[in-house]
Design a protein around this motif. Structure first.
Motif, PDB file in Angstrom:
ATOM      1  N   UNK A 198     -35.025  92.099  40.020  1.00  0.00           N
ATOM      2  CA  UNK A 198     -33.596  93.001  40.287  1.00  0.00           C
ATOM      3  C   UNK A 198     -33.264  93.355  38.696  1.00  0.00           C
ATOM      4  N   UNK A 199     -33.090  92.426  37.757  1.00  0.00           N
ATOM      5  CA  UNK A 199     -32.587  92.486  36.552  1.00  0.00           C
ATOM      6  C   UNK A 199     -33.593  93.616  35.734  1.00  0.00           C
ATOM      7  N   UNK A 200     -34.913  93.687  36.087  1.00  0.00           N
ATOM      8  CA  UNK A 200     -35.797  94.588  35.522  1.00  0.00           C
ATOM      9  C   UNK A 200     -35.523  95.927  35.976  1.00  0.00           C
ATOM     10  N   UNK A 201     -35.286  95.858  37.206  1.00  0.00           N
ATOM     11  CA  UNK A 201     -35.146  97.142  37.928  1.00  0.00           C
ATOM     12  C   UNK A 201     -34.019  97.832  37.484  1.00  0.00           C
ATOM     13  N   UNK A 202     -32.825  97.144  37.022  1.00  0.00           N
ATOM     14  CA  UNK A 202     -31.614  97.315  36.472  1.00  0.00           C
ATOM     15  C   UNK A 202     -31.807  98.257  35.190  1.00  0.00           C
ATOM     16  N   UNK A 203     -32.673  97.610  34.341  1.00  0.00           N
ATOM     17  CA  UNK A 203     -33.083  98.348  33.102  1.00  0.00           C
ATOM     18  C   UNK A 203     -33.595  99.831  33.301  1.00  0.00           C
ATOM     19  N   UNK A 204     -34.620  99.732  34.474  1.00  0.00           N
ATOM     20  CA  UNK A 204     -35.477 100.839  34.609  1.00  0.00           C
ATOM     21  C   UNK A 204     -34.568 102.109  35.166  1.00  0.00           C
ATOM     22  N   UNK A 205     -33.576 101.572  36.042  1.00  0.00           N
ATOM     23  CA  UNK A 205     -32.808 102.450  36.758  1.00  0.00           C
ATOM     24  C   UNK A 205     -31.872 103.087  35.738  1.00  0.00           C
ATOM     25  N   UNK A 206     -31.415 102.441  34.634  1.00  0.00           N
ATOM     26  CA  UNK A 206     -30.339 102.694  33.863  1.00  0.00           C
ATOM     27  C   UNK A 206     -30.830 103.833  32.792  1.00  0.00           C
ATOM     28  N   UNK A 207     -32.293 103.377  32.555  1.00  0.00           N
ATOM     29  CA  UNK A 207     -32.886 104.362  31.911  1.00  0.00           C
ATOM     30  C   UNK A 207     -32.943 105.747  32.455  1.00  0.00           C
ATOM     31  N   UNK A 208     -33.331 105.712  33.818  1.00  0.00           N
ATOM     32  CA  UNK A 208     -33.469 107.084  34.443  1.00  0.00           C
ATOM     33  C   UNK A 208     -32.209 107.711  34.462  1.00  0.00           C
ATOM     34  N   UNK A 209     -31.163 106.902  35.112  1.00  0.00           N
ATOM     35  CA  UNK A 209     -29.925 107.672  35.250  1.00  0.00           C
ATOM     36  C   UNK A 209     -29.254 108.139  33.886  1.00  0.00           C
ATOM     37  N   UNK A 210     -29.585 107.606  32.602  1.00  0.00           N
ATOM     38  CA  UNK A 210     -29.218 107.611  31.536  1.00  0.00           C
ATOM     39  C   UNK A 210     -29.666 108.985  30.763  1.00  0.00           C
ATOM     40  N   UNK A 211     -30.576 109.583  31.369  1.00  0.00           N
ATOM     41  CA  UNK A 211     -31.002 110.935  30.872  1.00  0.00           C
ATOM     42  C   UNK A 211     -30.122 111.954  30.886  1.00  0.00           C
ATOM     43  N   UNK A 212     -28.982 111.864  31.753  1.00  0.00           N
ATOM     44  CA  UNK A 212     -28.014 112.977  31.370  1.00  0.00           C
ATOM     45  C   UNK A 212     -26.976 113.070  30.480  1.00  0.00           C
ATOM     46  N   UNK A 213     -27.163 111.741  29.774  1.00  0.00           N
ATOM     47  CA  UNK A 213     -26.518 111.825  28.432  1.00  0.00           C
ATOM     48  C   UNK A 213     -25.108 111.324  28.322  1.00  0.00           C
ATOM     49  N   UNK A 214     -24.566 110.978  29.600  1.00  0.00           N
ATOM     50  CA  UNK A 214     -23.448 110.630  29.730  1.00  0.00           C
ATOM     51  C   UNK A 214     -23.411 109.377  30.083  1.00  0.00           C
ATOM     52  N   UNK A 215     -22.656 108.557  28.963  1.00  0.00           N
ATOM     53  CA  UNK A 215     -22.762 107.068  29.141  1.00  0.00           C
ATOM     54  C   UNK A 215     -21.840 106.659  30.364  1.00  0.00           C
ATOM     55  N   UNK A 216     -20.570 107.305  30.674  1.00  0.00           N
ATOM     56  CA  UNK A 216     -19.606 107.142  31.525  1.00  0.00           C
ATOM     57  C   UNK A 216     -20.394 107.190  33.155  1.00  0.00           C
ATOM     58  N   UNK A 217     -20.955 108.279  33.197  1.00  0.00           N
ATOM     59  CA  UNK A 217     -21.640 108.578  34.454  1.00  0.00           C
ATOM     60  C   UNK A 217     -22.771 107.475  34.904  1.00  0.00           C
ATOM     61  N   UNK A 218     -23.370 107.279  33.578  1.00  0.00           N
ATOM     62  CA  UNK A 218     -24.501 106.410  33.765  1.00  0.00           C
ATOM     63  C   UNK A 218     -24.113 104.796  34.439  1.00  0.00           C
TER      64      UNK A 218
END
Length: 432
Positions: free
Chosen positions: A97-117
């Protein structure tokens, strides 16, 4: 005289921004006008400002189309199948779960908006963390690290600010930083593994039947979006865009503009729907684009009047020769501490230009100072800063105290800063 005027100009800008007397955009324009007039440059002021605006225009164009492109891809659910697979992969194991958290955040973080991430990632994962009994500080820490490293991308705020402030090309800042970013992301995954392993040892693994109900409950955010019928087209287009970006086949602005036009036409054939899609993401790019143009006005006056050169000459007189030669590393390693003192705008537009001009006197390319700044300030350091609103969105969603969050994250964020700095030096991205 020019040096004194320049220091007063920067001090006035920082005072107005840090005390929140004026918004950053208003401060940029009014301070620039005021000090141009005070310095006797009112006749040439208009041309200086236009020169500054022209230099930052490519950066503003890139921001608009990059945010629109990734906003569209999130809207049509490009990343949803992968997120669903990640949740299925977890199966009640805290480590996974913690590893998945990192991967998911990386993917969602592609939009460049920290708040939405923060909002998307934490909304999806928080119920699972609570059900499994994991330490919520782990969630906040891993999301912060992954989002912080991803904030180096060109359409994120820090690199845009650095490019506009130093008036350098986005490519020159970003492309050499790609392997440094990878090192930062590997560190993030390593931290996720360490923290996840501790949580697994503390809690054990939940039975898959119990976890399935929790995962379904947490996936509500993703399930609420319609599955894209054009998934493979969008995936291939995004991969091609990333490859062409790294190859520098065309200017980054043109690549994003063309890719967005193609994606918009294919996913939203109706012109009315196209307009609605663009308007739905207007808030994301209007503010930062306005900020960039206002910064162009400010830096146009700051450099056009000769204030920047005069200030740098003054600073050079008090910096020892041995220290001046190592300025990029000094800048890199002081970015996180300075995140507590200077907001992103104050640092990148108030402090960085002076450091950069000073570095030039020691034979150091200003672009190296920009890269060094991006290794910590407003990237891995911003989830620690009380001056960044997104930080409070993060801790508010997770439900942890700011002090607790800072204490837990600090050593891991410094680790990321140190790893990326070492990687940058070894690869020649910044000089030692």
């Amino acid at each position: 005289m020019l040096s004194f005027l320049g220091f007063c100009m920067i001090a006035t800008f920082l005072l107005l921004v840090l005390t929140k007397r004026l918004s950053v955009v208003v401060a940029f324009v009014l301070v620039a006008v005021a000090f141009a007039v005070i310095g006797g440059f009112s006749v040439d002021m208009g041309q200086m400002m236009m020169d500054g605006i022209l230099k930052v225009t490519p950066t503003a164009v890139m921001i608009v189309f990059a945010i629109l492109y990734f906003g569209l891809m999130i809207d049509v659910g490009l990343f949803d199948p992968l997120i669903a697979k990640i949740l299925n992969f977890v199966k009640g194991d805290p480590l996974k779960l913690v590893l998945a958290t990192a991967v998911m955040t990386i993917l969602v973080g592609l939009d460049g908006d920290g708040s939405s991430t923060f909002m998307i990632t934490i909304s999806a994962l928080l119920p699972i963390y609570k059900r499994l009994g994991l330490n919520l500080l782990v969630l906040a820490c891993v999301v912060s690290l992954a989002a912080g490293v991803m904030n180096i991308i060109p359409w994120g705020g820090p690199l845009v600010r650095a490019a506009a402030s130093l008036q350098v090309e986005v490519y020159d800042l970003f492309i050499p930083l790609i392997p440094v970013m990878i090192a930062g992301l590997l560190w993030t995954l390593f931290v996720a593994y360490i923290l996840g392993k501790k949580e697994r040892e503390r809690l054990g693994v939940m039975q898959s039947e119990s976890f399935r109900a929790v995962a379904e409950q947490a996936a509500t955010v993703e399930d609420s979006k319609p599955a894209s019928k054009l998934f493979w087209f969008n995936l291939i287009l995004t991969i091609m865009l990333m490859v062409l970006l790294v190859m520098e086949v065309l200017p980054i602005q043109i690549l994003f503009a063309a890719a967005f036009a193609i994606a918009l036409l294919v996913n939203f054939p109706n012109p009315v729907e196209q307009q609605k899609m663009i308007l739905s993401h207007a808030n994301s790019f209007v503010l930062i684009s306005t900020l960039v143009f206002a910064a162009g006005i400010f830096t146009g006056v700051f450099s056009g009047t000769g204030m920047m050169d005069a200030m740098a000459s003054t600073i050079v007189l008090v910096i020892p020769e041995w220290l001046g030669a190592h300025l990029p590393v000094v800048v890199a390693l002081t970015t996180i501490p300075l995140s507590f003192v200077f907001s992103p705008d104050a640092y990148y537009f108030g402090i960085l230009p002076i450091i950069s001009e000073t570095a030039t006197s020691f034979g150091i390319d200003p672009v190296e100072i920009g890269r060094a700044a991006l290794l910590g300030h407003s990237t891995v350091g911003y989830p620690l800063s009380p001056l960044v609103p997104a930080t409070f969105i993060l801790i508010g969603l997770v439900g942890v105290g700011f002090g607790e969050h800072q204490k837990f994250l600090l050593k891991w964020a410094f680790g990321a800063n140190l790893i990326m700095t070492i990687t940058a030096v070894l690869l020649g991205v910044i000089s030692f």
